[in-house]
Design a protein around this motif. Structure first.
Motif, PDB file in Angstrom:
ATOM      1  N   UNK A   1       0.821  -1.219   0.000  1.00  0.00           N
ATOM      2  CA  UNK A   1       0.000   0.000   0.000  1.00  0.00           C
ATOM      3  C   UNK A   1       0.853   1.266   0.000  1.00  0.00           C
TER       4      UNK A   1
ATOM      5  N   UNK B   1      -5.115   3.324  -1.453  1.00  0.00           N
ATOM      6  CA  UNK B   1      -5.167   2.927  -0.039  1.00  0.00           C
ATOM      7  C   UNK B   1      -6.596   2.802   0.482  1.00  0.00           C
TER       8      UNK B   1
ATOM      9  N   UNK C   1      -5.717  -1.983   6.226  1.00  0.00           N
ATOM     10  CA  UNK C   1      -4.498  -2.510   6.843  1.00  0.00           C
ATOM     11  C   UNK C   1      -4.662  -2.580   8.354  1.00  0.00           C
TER      12      UNK C   1
ATOM     13  N   UNK D   1      -2.433  -3.318  11.886  1.00  0.00           N
ATOM     14  CA  UNK D   1      -1.051  -3.327  12.367  1.00  0.00           C
ATOM     15  C   UNK D   1      -0.884  -4.228  13.589  1.00  0.00           C
TER      16      UNK D   1
ATOM     17  N   UNK E   1     -12.251  -0.788  11.833  1.00  0.00           N
ATOM     18  CA  UNK E   1     -11.872   0.503  11.245  1.00  0.00           C
ATOM     19  C   UNK E   1     -11.445   0.334   9.788  1.00  0.00           C
ATOM     20  N   UNK E   2     -10.679  -0.734   9.531  1.00  0.00           N
ATOM     21  CA  UNK E   2     -10.243  -0.982   8.153  1.00  0.00           C
ATOM     22  C   UNK E   2     -11.435  -1.396   7.277  1.00  0.00           C
TER      23      UNK E   2
END
Lengths: 219, 259
Positions: B64, B92, B97, B99, B165-166
Motif C-alpha cells: 500500500x 489505499x 491494513x 497493524x 476501522x479498516x
C-alpha cells in the motif's frame, strides 16, 4: 522593632497599577509567544533545511541565555546599534516574548514528535493526506500533551515578568521596590509584594494541576 | 493486465488482485526484499510466514505504498501501484491494513475510530458514518463497546476495533501485519476467529503471521520467506505436510511444527 503596614494601603493605587502591568505583560507575552512558537516549531519540523537550521539556532540560543541578560540586551543594544529605543514596557515585552517563544516552539515540536509514527501510518492507510492526518490524528493528541507544559510555562512567566523591573518597567516588582526605597519599609513592602505574587500565582498553579489531570492521555 | 510470463498458479480461480514481480526493497545497504514474485487472487487468503526480518512485513508495507519499492513492480487490480501521493491515497482506500500494534486513535472512542475513515476520507455525513461504524463494530462482536476509549479495551478488543476501522472503508483487500503478535495468548483466538469469519465471507486477505495453525487452516496459499526472498510457496497442504525445500523444513521444525 515596629512595623508600619499602612504603607501598603497608602500605596494601593501604585501597587494595583503595577499588578495590572504584570498581568498585562504575562498575557501579552503569551499572546505573542504561542502563535510565534507554533510558527517556529513548524519551521523546525517541516521547513526547508536552511530555514530549519535557523529556527533551531533561534530556539537553542534563547533557551540557553539567562532571561535577565536578554532583558538588558534588548534595552541597551538596539539603541546603540540603531539609535532607536523602544519604551521600557515594549522592550521588556520583546525580551520576554523572544525567550518564551523559544520555549513554546520546543514544547510544540516535542508534542508533535511525541506522537508515534504508527499513528500517522494508521491515518495514511485509511487514505488520509498529510494535512488530514495532522489535523485529525496528530494535533488532537499533541494538544493534550502540549497544554499542561504551556500552562507551566505560563506560571513561570508570571513570576519571571519581575525581571523586567531592571529596566524600569513599572510592573509589580518595580513598583514595590520604588515604594520600599522611598519609605524605607523594607519588610512590609517585600511581604506585600510576596503576598500579591503568591495570591495571584497559587490559583494559576492549581489551574495547571487541574489541566494536567484533565488532559492526561491514557494509552 | 500484463501478460503473465511465468504463471505461478495457472489453476487459481479468482482474478488477480495483487501481482508482485521481482520486488526489491533496500534500506541503505541492507536488502530487505531481493526479488519477490507472488500473486494474490480475489477471495483468497495468502499467508506470509518465515523468520523475523525475512521481509514479510516489508512486502506488506510496500503493497500500500507505506514503503516505496526500489525495483520490480507491484500491480493492484490490474494497474501499477502509483508513486504519486494522490493516486496512492485512492489505492489505499481500497486496501484495509491492520497493524501489529493496533494503532487505534487513543483520543477517539471505538465508534469514532471506525467512523473516522468514512468521515474524513469518504466524506460521509455523521449519521451515515456512524451507521457504518456501528455495523462494523457489530461484525467484530463489539457493538457494546462503541463508546469505550481504546485504553479501556483489552488487546484483543482493540485489534478487533482496528479490523472494523479498516473494514469501514469497504476495501477490496485486507492486509494484516502480524495482527496477533502483540496479544496475550488468551485474546489471540478472538482476533483469529474474526479473521476466519472474514475469510469465509470471501474477503481477499494477505496475512503476515506466526500463527501456523491459522495459516494451515484458513490460508489458501502460503509463502515462506527467508532473507528477503520467497523460498517456497504453495497450498498449505504442501507447505506444512510436504515441504519441498530444506529451508521450509528448518523453519517449521524450529517452531516445533509437527504437521
Amino acid at each position: 522593632m515596629s512595623f508600619d503596614w499602612s504603607v501598603v494601603w497608602q500605596n494601593r493605587d501604585a501597587l494595583i497599577a503595577g499588578t495590572a502591568t504584570t498581568i498585562l505583560l504575562t498575557v501579552a507575552t503569551m499572546a505573542i509567544a504561542v502563535p510565534c512558537g507554533i510558527v517556529v516549531a513548524i519551521l523546525r519540523l517541516y521547513g526547508w533545511a536552511p530555514v530549519r537550521a535557523l529556527a533551531t539556532a533561534y530556539v537553542e540560543f534563547f533557551r540557553n541565555l539567562p532571561l535577565i541578560l536578554v532583558v538588558f540586551w534588548a534595552f541597551y543594544v538596539p539603541p546603540i546599534l540603531t539609535g532607536l529605543g523602544l519604551s521600557p514596557l515594549a522592550t521588556g515585552l520583546a525580551a520576554l516574548a523572544l525567550n518564551v517563544t523559544a520555549y513554546n516552539a520546543e514544547t510544540f515540536r516535542a508534542g508533535i514528535n511525541s506522537i508515534r509514527r504508527g499513528q500517522v501510518e494508521a491515518a495514511m492507510v485509511l487514505g488520509m493526506n498529510r494535512v488530514q492526518a495532522l489535523r485529525r490524528v496528530v494535533v488532537p493528541q499533541a494538544v493534550r500533551r502540549i497544554l499542561p507544559v504551556l500552562a507551566s510555562t505560563w506560571v513561570s512567566l508570571f513570576k519571571d515578568t519581575s525581571l523586567v523591573s531592571v529596566i524600569a518597567v513599572t510592573e509589580l516588582a518595580y513598583v514595590s521596590m520604588q515604594i520600599r526605597a522611598q519609605s524605607f519599609r523594607v519588610l512590609e513592602m517585600l511581604t506585600a509584594m510576596a503576598a500579591i505574587y503568591w495570591l495571584l500565582g497559587y490559583p494559576q498553579a492549581k489551574l495547571v494541576d487541574w489541566i494536567q489531570r484533565r488532559f492526561a492521555i491514557t494509552e | 493486465m500484463n501478460a503473465d510470463t511465468s504463471p505461478l498458479r495457472p489453476m487459481a480461480a479468482g482474478a488477480k488482485i495483487i501481482r508482485y514481480r521481482g520486488v526489491i526493497k533496500r534500506y541503505g545497504g541492507f536488502q530487505a526484499l531481493g526479488g519477490v514474485d507472488l500473486d494474490v487472487h480475489a477471495g483468497e487468503v495468502v499467508c506470509l510466514i518465515g523468520p523475523s526480518g525475512s521481509g514479510k512485513s516489508t512486502l506488506l508495507r510496500c503493497t500500500n505504498g507505506l514503503e516505496a519499492i526500489d525495483g520490480g513492480d507491484i500491480e493492484f487490480e490490474g494497474a501499477m501501484l502509483p508513486r504519486d501521493e494522490r493516486a496512492l491515497r485512492a489505492v489505499r482506500t481500497r486496501m484495509g491494513m491492520v497493524f501489529q500494534s493496533f494503532e487505534l486513535f487513543p483520543h477517539l472512542t471505538a465508534l469514532e475510530n471506525v467512523a473516522e475513515g468514512p468521515r474524513t476520507v469518504l466524506r460521509n455525513d455523521l449519521v451515515e458514518a456512524n451507521r457504518r461504524a456501528t455495523a462494523m463494530l457489530a461484525k467484530v462482536g463489539l457493538a457494546d463497546k462503541a463508546s469505550s476509549y481504546p485504553s479501556a479495551l483489552s488487546g484483543g478488543q482493540q485489534q478487533r476495533v482496528a479490523i472494523a476501522r479498516a473494514l469501514a472503508m469497504e476495501p477490496d483487500v485486507m492486509l494484516f501485519d502480524e495482527p496477533t503478535s502483540a496479544l496475550d495468548p488468551e485474546t489471540i483466538g478472538e482476533v483469529l476467529s474474526v479473521m476466519k469469519k472474514l475469510a469465509d465471507e470471501g474477503m481477499t486477505m494477505v496475512v503476515v503471521t506466526h500463527e501456523m495453525t491459522f495459516a494451515r487452516r484458513v490460508g489458501d496459499w502460503v509463502a515462506v520467506f527467508d532473507t528477503g526472498r520467497i523460498v517456497e510457496q504453495g497450498p498449505p497442504t504442501q507447505i506444512f505436510d510436504a515441504p519441498t525445500t530444506e529451508r521450509t523444513r528448518d523453519f517449521l521444525s524450529h517452531l516445533g511444527w509437527t504437521g
